[in-house]
Design a protein around this motif. Structure first.
Motif, PDB file in Angstrom:
ATOM      1  N   HIS A  51       0.835  -1.204   0.000  1.00 49.09           N
ATOM      2  CA  HIS A  51       0.000   0.000   0.000  1.00 49.09           C
ATOM      3  C   HIS A  51       0.870   1.254   0.000  1.00 49.09           C
ATOM      4  O   HIS A  51       0.581   2.229  -0.680  1.00 49.09           O
ATOM      5  CB  HIS A  51      -0.930   0.003   1.218  1.00 49.09           C
ATOM      6  N   GLN A  58     -13.541 -12.587  16.459  1.00 46.62           N
ATOM      7  CA  GLN A  58     -14.339 -12.416  17.675  1.00 46.62           C
ATOM      8  C   GLN A  58     -14.848 -13.757  18.197  1.00 46.62           C
ATOM      9  O   GLN A  58     -14.759 -14.047  19.395  1.00 46.62           O
ATOM     10  CB  GLN A  58     -15.511 -11.482  17.383  1.00 46.62           C
ATOM     11  N   VAL A  92     -12.054 -15.834  19.734  1.00 42.86           N
ATOM     12  CA  VAL A  92     -11.735 -15.404  21.101  1.00 42.86           C
ATOM     13  C   VAL A  92     -12.748 -15.978  22.090  1.00 42.86           C
ATOM     14  O   VAL A  92     -12.386 -16.499  23.154  1.00 42.86           O
ATOM     15  CB  VAL A  92     -11.701 -13.851  21.194  1.00 42.86           C
ATOM     16  N   LEU A  93     -14.026 -15.909  21.741  1.00 43.22           N
ATOM     17  CA  LEU A  93     -15.061 -16.458  22.629  1.00 43.22           C
ATOM     18  C   LEU A  93     -14.927 -17.978  22.771  1.00 43.22           C
ATOM     19  O   LEU A  93     -15.179 -18.539  23.833  1.00 43.22           O
ATOM     20  CB  LEU A  93     -16.453 -16.099  22.097  1.00 43.22           C
ATOM     21  N   VAL A 101     -13.080 -19.489  25.649  1.00 44.56           N
ATOM     22  CA  VAL A 101     -13.800 -19.616  26.926  1.00 44.56           C
ATOM     23  C   VAL A 101     -14.850 -20.713  26.839  1.00 44.56           C
ATOM     24  O   VAL A 101     -15.023 -21.498  27.776  1.00 44.56           O
ATOM     25  CB  VAL A 101     -14.492 -18.273  27.283  1.00 44.56           C
ATOM     26  N   VAL A 137      -5.686  -9.173  21.976  1.00 50.62           N
ATOM     27  CA  VAL A 137      -6.805 -10.024  21.535  1.00 50.62           C
ATOM     28  C   VAL A 137      -7.001 -11.221  22.473  1.00 50.62           C
ATOM     29  O   VAL A 137      -8.104 -11.501  22.910  1.00 50.62           O
ATOM     30  CB  VAL A 137      -6.571 -10.507  20.082  1.00 50.62           C
ATOM     31  N   SER A 148      -6.161 -13.396  25.999  1.00 49.06           N
ATOM     32  CA  SER A 148      -5.665 -13.188  27.364  1.00 49.06           C
ATOM     33  C   SER A 148      -4.354 -13.949  27.532  1.00 49.06           C
ATOM     34  O   SER A 148      -4.076 -14.905  26.794  1.00 49.06           O
ATOM     35  CB  SER A 148      -6.686 -13.696  28.373  1.00 49.06           C
ATOM     36  N   THR A 150       2.765   5.866  14.618  1.00 45.18           N
ATOM     37  CA  THR A 150       2.065   7.136  14.364  1.00 45.18           C
ATOM     38  C   THR A 150       3.020   8.314  14.248  1.00 45.18           C
ATOM     39  O   THR A 150       2.695   9.320  13.642  1.00 45.18           O
ATOM     40  CB  THR A 150       1.043   7.437  15.480  1.00 45.18           C
ATOM     41  N   GLU A 158       2.613  11.706  11.907  1.00 40.39           N
ATOM     42  CA  GLU A 158       2.251  12.934  12.609  1.00 40.39           C
ATOM     43  C   GLU A 158       3.413  13.629  13.292  1.00 40.39           C
ATOM     44  O   GLU A 158       3.276  14.750  13.772  1.00 40.39           O
ATOM     45  CB  GLU A 158       1.179  12.605  13.660  1.00 40.39           C
ATOM     46  N   LEU A 203       0.369   4.282   6.079  1.00 39.17           N
ATOM     47  CA  LEU A 203       0.201   4.761   4.710  1.00 39.17           C
ATOM     48  C   LEU A 203       0.368   6.277   4.633  1.00 39.17           C
ATOM     49  O   LEU A 203       0.768   6.824   3.606  1.00 39.17           O
ATOM     50  CB  LEU A 203      -1.205   4.368   4.248  1.00 39.17           C
ATOM     51  N   LYS A 223      -6.389  -3.388  32.314  1.00 42.25           N
ATOM     52  CA  LYS A 223      -5.839  -4.709  31.971  1.00 42.25           C
ATOM     53  C   LYS A 223      -6.021  -5.719  33.109  1.00 42.25           C
ATOM     54  O   LYS A 223      -5.202  -6.600  33.339  1.00 42.25           O
ATOM     55  CB  LYS A 223      -4.372  -4.612  31.552  1.00 42.25           C
ATOM     56  N   TRP A 257      -9.605  -9.263  30.104  1.00 47.49           N
ATOM     57  CA  TRP A 257      -9.123  -9.297  28.723  1.00 47.49           C
ATOM     58  C   TRP A 257     -10.293  -9.327  27.759  1.00 47.49           C
ATOM     59  O   TRP A 257     -11.460  -9.384  28.176  1.00 47.49           O
ATOM     60  CB  TRP A 257      -8.174 -10.495  28.545  1.00 47.49           C
ATOM     61  N   LEU A 258      -9.951  -9.318  26.496  1.00 41.35           N
ATOM     62  CA  LEU A 258     -10.979  -9.159  25.474  1.00 41.35           C
ATOM     63  C   LEU A 258     -12.103 -10.195  25.583  1.00 41.35           C
ATOM     64  O   LEU A 258     -13.274  -9.863  25.422  1.00 41.35           O
ATOM     65  CB  LEU A 258     -10.329  -9.233  24.080  1.00 41.35           C
ATOM     66  N   ALA A 259     -11.771 -11.454  25.825  1.00 40.22           N
ATOM     67  CA  ALA A 259     -12.811 -12.491  25.877  1.00 40.22           C
ATOM     68  C   ALA A 259     -13.857 -12.153  26.933  1.00 40.22           C
ATOM     69  O   ALA A 259     -15.073 -12.290  26.687  1.00 40.22           O
ATOM     70  CB  ALA A 259     -12.181 -13.850  26.181  1.00 40.22           C
ATOM     71  N   LEU A 303     -16.039  -9.351  25.692  1.00 40.01           N
ATOM     72  CA  LEU A 303     -16.986  -9.819  24.669  1.00 40.01           C
ATOM     73  C   LEU A 303     -18.150 -10.571  25.302  1.00 40.01           C
ATOM     74  O   LEU A 303     -19.302 -10.443  24.874  1.00 40.01           O
ATOM     75  CB  LEU A 303     -16.269 -10.720  23.661  1.00 40.01           C
ATOM     76  N   LEU A 304     -17.858 -11.347  26.344  1.00 38.60           N
ATOM     77  CA  LEU A 304     -18.941 -12.068  27.034  1.00 38.60           C
ATOM     78  C   LEU A 304     -19.892 -11.087  27.714  1.00 38.60           C
ATOM     79  O   LEU A 304     -21.117 -11.245  27.656  1.00 38.60           O
ATOM     80  CB  LEU A 304     -18.348 -13.036  28.060  1.00 38.60           C
ATOM     81  N   ILE A 321     -14.066  -6.071  16.014  1.00 35.74           N
ATOM     82  CA  ILE A 321     -14.136  -6.236  17.464  1.00 35.74           C
ATOM     83  C   ILE A 321     -14.185  -4.883  18.180  1.00 35.74           C
ATOM     84  O   ILE A 321     -15.016  -4.668  19.062  1.00 35.74           O
ATOM     85  CB  ILE A 321     -12.955  -7.077  17.982  1.00 35.74           C
ATOM     86  N   ASN A 339     -17.505  -3.302  17.824  1.00 37.02           N
ATOM     87  CA  ASN A 339     -18.519  -4.013  18.627  1.00 37.02           C
ATOM     88  C   ASN A 339     -18.400  -3.683  20.118  1.00 37.02           C
ATOM     89  O   ASN A 339     -19.407  -3.551  20.819  1.00 37.02           O
ATOM     90  CB  ASN A 339     -18.391  -5.523  18.437  1.00 37.02           C
ATOM     91  N   SER A 386      -3.832   1.501   8.560  1.00 35.02           N
ATOM     92  CA  SER A 386      -3.561   2.801   7.949  1.00 35.02           C
ATOM     93  C   SER A 386      -4.095   2.883   6.526  1.00 35.02           C
ATOM     94  O   SER A 386      -4.325   3.959   6.003  1.00 35.02           O
ATOM     95  CB  SER A 386      -2.062   3.090   7.967  1.00 35.02           C
ATOM     96  N   THR A 387      -4.289   1.719   5.910  1.00 41.61           N
ATOM     97  CA  THR A 387      -4.783   1.733   4.538  1.00 41.61           C
ATOM     98  C   THR A 387      -6.243   2.174   4.451  1.00 41.61           C
ATOM     99  O   THR A 387      -6.712   2.553   3.389  1.00 41.61           O
ATOM    100  CB  THR A 387      -4.659   0.329   3.918  1.00 41.61           C
ATOM    101  N   ILE A 415      -4.959   2.549  15.172  1.00 42.19           N
ATOM    102  CA  ILE A 415      -3.952   3.407  14.527  1.00 42.19           C
ATOM    103  C   ILE A 415      -4.346   4.882  14.551  1.00 42.19           C
ATOM    104  O   ILE A 415      -3.588   5.765  14.201  1.00 42.19           O
ATOM    105  CB  ILE A 415      -3.723   2.914  13.081  1.00 42.19           C
ATOM    106  N   THR A 433      -5.305   8.530  16.102  1.00 39.33           N
ATOM    107  CA  THR A 433      -4.849   9.340  17.241  1.00 39.33           C
ATOM    108  C   THR A 433      -5.667  10.632  17.296  1.00 39.33           C
ATOM    109  O   THR A 433      -6.366  10.973  16.342  1.00 39.33           O
ATOM    110  CB  THR A 433      -3.370   9.730  17.075  1.00 39.33           C
ATOM    111  N   THR A 460      -4.410  13.541  17.151  1.00 39.52           N
ATOM    112  CA  THR A 460      -3.859  14.424  16.121  1.00 39.52           C
ATOM    113  C   THR A 460      -4.531  14.152  14.780  1.00 39.52           C
ATOM    114  O   THR A 460      -4.893  15.083  14.052  1.00 39.52           O
ATOM    115  CB  THR A 460      -2.331  14.202  15.984  1.00 39.52           C
ATOM    116  N   TYR A 461      -4.695  12.862  14.473  1.00 37.49           N
ATOM    117  CA  TYR A 461      -5.326  12.524  13.194  1.00 37.49           C
ATOM    118  C   TYR A 461      -6.799  12.962  13.194  1.00 37.49           C
ATOM    119  O   TYR A 461      -7.300  13.488  12.208  1.00 37.49           O
ATOM    120  CB  TYR A 461      -5.223  11.018  12.928  1.00 37.49           C
TER     121      TYR A 461
END
Lengths: 348, 214
Positions: A31, A154, A157-158, A161, A204, A206, A286, A290, A323, B55, B58-60, B63-64, B103, B106, B149-150, B179, B181, B183-184
């Motif tokens: 890209h 997603q 990840v679930l 568990v 993503v 744990s 970044t 920037e 990019l 932290k 975590w993500l799982a 999501l639950l 994700i 969501n 960034s694309t 990605i 910020t 600034t962006y």
């Protein structure tokens, strides 16, 4: 002063030595090549001549010590090129495992019959021939990346568990696929063969999920690759995002090289790895889109101060540069790497 | 432990079935749906956002909890509407054109629902025209997500499309993603930037001048 090549600098990093300066890598992808080098994404992906032309033009401006092996981002790694159904001829697509029962009907395409593998092997050979003075680095999809694409990230990840058995069965398939595929590609002899598992990190998964569902497969994968291609290439792992809680686990893998990205602490990884791995990263991406010249210099100096003493470090962004990076900022980075990378040689 | 605290605790643990059962039992006991939302679900999601930011989870787990929240609102939403309780505002979310990551988007959706907003999920790879269309239907905020960034440039293109359609002043634009910020966000003329899902709720309230709401 004697002039060294990028490849010599990287080899020195593996020996925990320096030749003239800290090696650096400013990774561009298709890209960016399209935007800055005037080679369209389609041209880069379909025509290796054009891809190599883009990299050559880029190196005239930013003389990175590493070249990332050009790959067809539009096609080679599509799941239909890597996996197939046992009982039907439809193409395998992303999210094909929305219905988990489909897993029983999936198999990987033997690498000898896999167009993606032969194309990347060819690109590795050509990279070594074309850019003899640089270290070559293919970044190849790892088992977690394949698994997440097949199932949907997603849901994957679930599953860690809700259905651990399914995760293990899926990781079995993808790990076997990656073992077969990468062991063939590695025979082409790139300097560093990097397994890219962007979703394996703690942004993503744990830390406990990494240990239960990924670490055993990463261990198996790298042990296998060491045996098969360890004499021809060095082995690396790339994980995107936050990895601090699993850095000790990464150290149990049979790898030579680890790439940090995002929130991951370079300082912590230096402390944990104790120079037993060559580290690459962690200049924030970044700053390229920037940042000012002064900020780029500061970021370069900071990483060198943290990680360069004792060698085994490659100054780099975590992932490809954004990019939106101006070519001017890329040049500032290269200039700063030249200037500040000539590092405390007397003390080593 | 009181019923509303139990709802919050089960939401934090991501137990969708238990959350729905508790909500039904609480409604049957005569507690208002508004209290269930404001004193059970919203505090629960606040804890989830806070722990994720630190932290500690975590993500799982998030999501639950997000799924449990969705289940809760599938039961409670129609009852709230019927009893005249209005959402804080309507927000349309989408991952911008050229990007299929979902994700983060969501999670922001779950946090906003948990914060009392109505959320329209436009999905992934959302073209600027689709954002324009949803603004025409009447939303207070659009939230755009980008992880690579694309695809970042699609955020700017979408803002330009809103301007071209004469709609820019009637909607607040929030952006976020790995990605992106501040600034962006400033550079492309977005009204707000949220570095993570948990902070998106406060940012949305701030953009609407509702910072004092909890």
């Amino acid at each position: 002063m004697e002039k060294y090549t990028g490849k010599e600098r990287i080899e020195a990093a593996f020996r925990r030595e320096y030749v003239d300066r800290v090696p650096f890598n400013l990774d561009i992808g298709p890209h960016y090549a399209q935007q800055v080098m005037g080679v369209s994404l389609q041209e880069y992906s379909a025509d290796l001549d054009k891809a190599f032309e883009a990299h050559s033009k880029y190196f005239e401006v930013v003389d990175s010590d590493i070249v990332t092996v050009p790959q067809n981002v539009l096609g080679w790694w599509s799941l239909s090129n890597l996996y197939r159904f046992k009982t039907k001829t439809e193409a395998v697509t992303e999210g094909v495992l929305k219905d988990k029962s489909v897993l029983a009907d999936l198999e990987y395409i033997e690498p000898e019959n896999c167009l993606a593998v032969s194309q990347v092997r060819e690109s590795c050979r050509r990279t070594n021939d074309t850019f003899k003075e640089k270290a070559s680095r293919p970044a190849l999809p790892g088992p977690v990346w394949d698994a997440a694409r097949l199932r949907g990230t997603q849901q994957f990840v679930l599953d860690t568990v809700e259905d651990p058995d399914f995760v293990h069965r899926l990781m079995r398939l993808t790990t076997d696929a990656v073992k077969a595929r990468v062991s063939l590609i590695g025979e082409a002899g790139p300097t560093i063969t990097v397994i890219a598992d962007p979703t394996a990190g703690c942004s993503v998964m744990s830390p406990s999920a990494y240990r239960e569902f990924i670490l055993p497969y990463h261990k198996e994968l790298f042990s296998y690759l060491r045996e098969k291609i360890g004499g021809k290439t060095r082995l690396g792992l790339h994980i995107c995002g936050y990895t601090d809680p699993i850095m000790e686990d990464v150290m149990t893998l049979d790898i030579d090289w680890f790439e940090l990205d995002g929130e991951a602490s370079l300082k912590k990884m230096v402390e944990v790895s104790k120079k037993r791995l060559v580290l690459r990263g962690n200049v924030g991406p970044t700053i390229f889109s920037e940042g000012t010249k002064e900020q780029i210099e500061e970021a370069v100096k900071n990483c060198i101060d943290i990680a360069a003493e004792g060698s085994a470090y490659v100054l780099s962004t975590g992932c490809q540069i954004p990019l939106t990076t101006s070519l001017e900022n890329a040049k500032y980075f290269a200039e700063a790497a030249e200037k500040y990378g000539r590092y405390k040689r007397a003390s080593m | 432990m009181d019923d509303l605290q139990q709802i919050a605790d089960n939401l934090i643990k991501g137990r969708a079935t238990e959350v729905k059962e508790l909500i039904q039992a609480t409604l049957d006991a005569g507690i208002s749906p508004k209290d269930i939302l404001n004193k059970g679900l919203i505090p629960g999601m606040d804890v989830v956002g806070d722990k994720f930011g630190k932290k500690e989870i975590w993500l799982a787990e998030v999501l639950l909890s997000a799924r449990a929240m969705q289940a809760a609102m599938s039961l409670l939403g129609p009852i709230l509407a019927a009893s005249g309780v209005k959402p804080i505002a309507k927000v349309a979310l989408g991952t911008v054109e050229g990007d299929i990551h979902e994700i983060g988007k969501n999670l922001v959706g779950a946090m906003l629902r948990g914060g009392g907003f109505e959320v329209i999920d436009l999905g992934i790879d959302v073209a600027p025209e689709k954002f324009v269309d949803v603004v025409k239907q009447g939303v207070s905020i659009i939230g755009m997500s980008s992880l690579v960034s694309t695809s970042m440039a699609s955020m700017k293109t979408t803002i330009e499309a809103l301007e071209k359609a004469g709609l820019r002043k009637q909607v607040k634009v929030m952006v976020g993603g790995a990605i992106v910020t501040q600034t962006y966000a400033d550079k492309i003329g977005a009204d707000g930037y949220a570095p993570n899902a948990a902070s998106a709720v406060n940012k949305a309230k701030e953009l609407l001048g509702l910072s004092s709401l909890s």
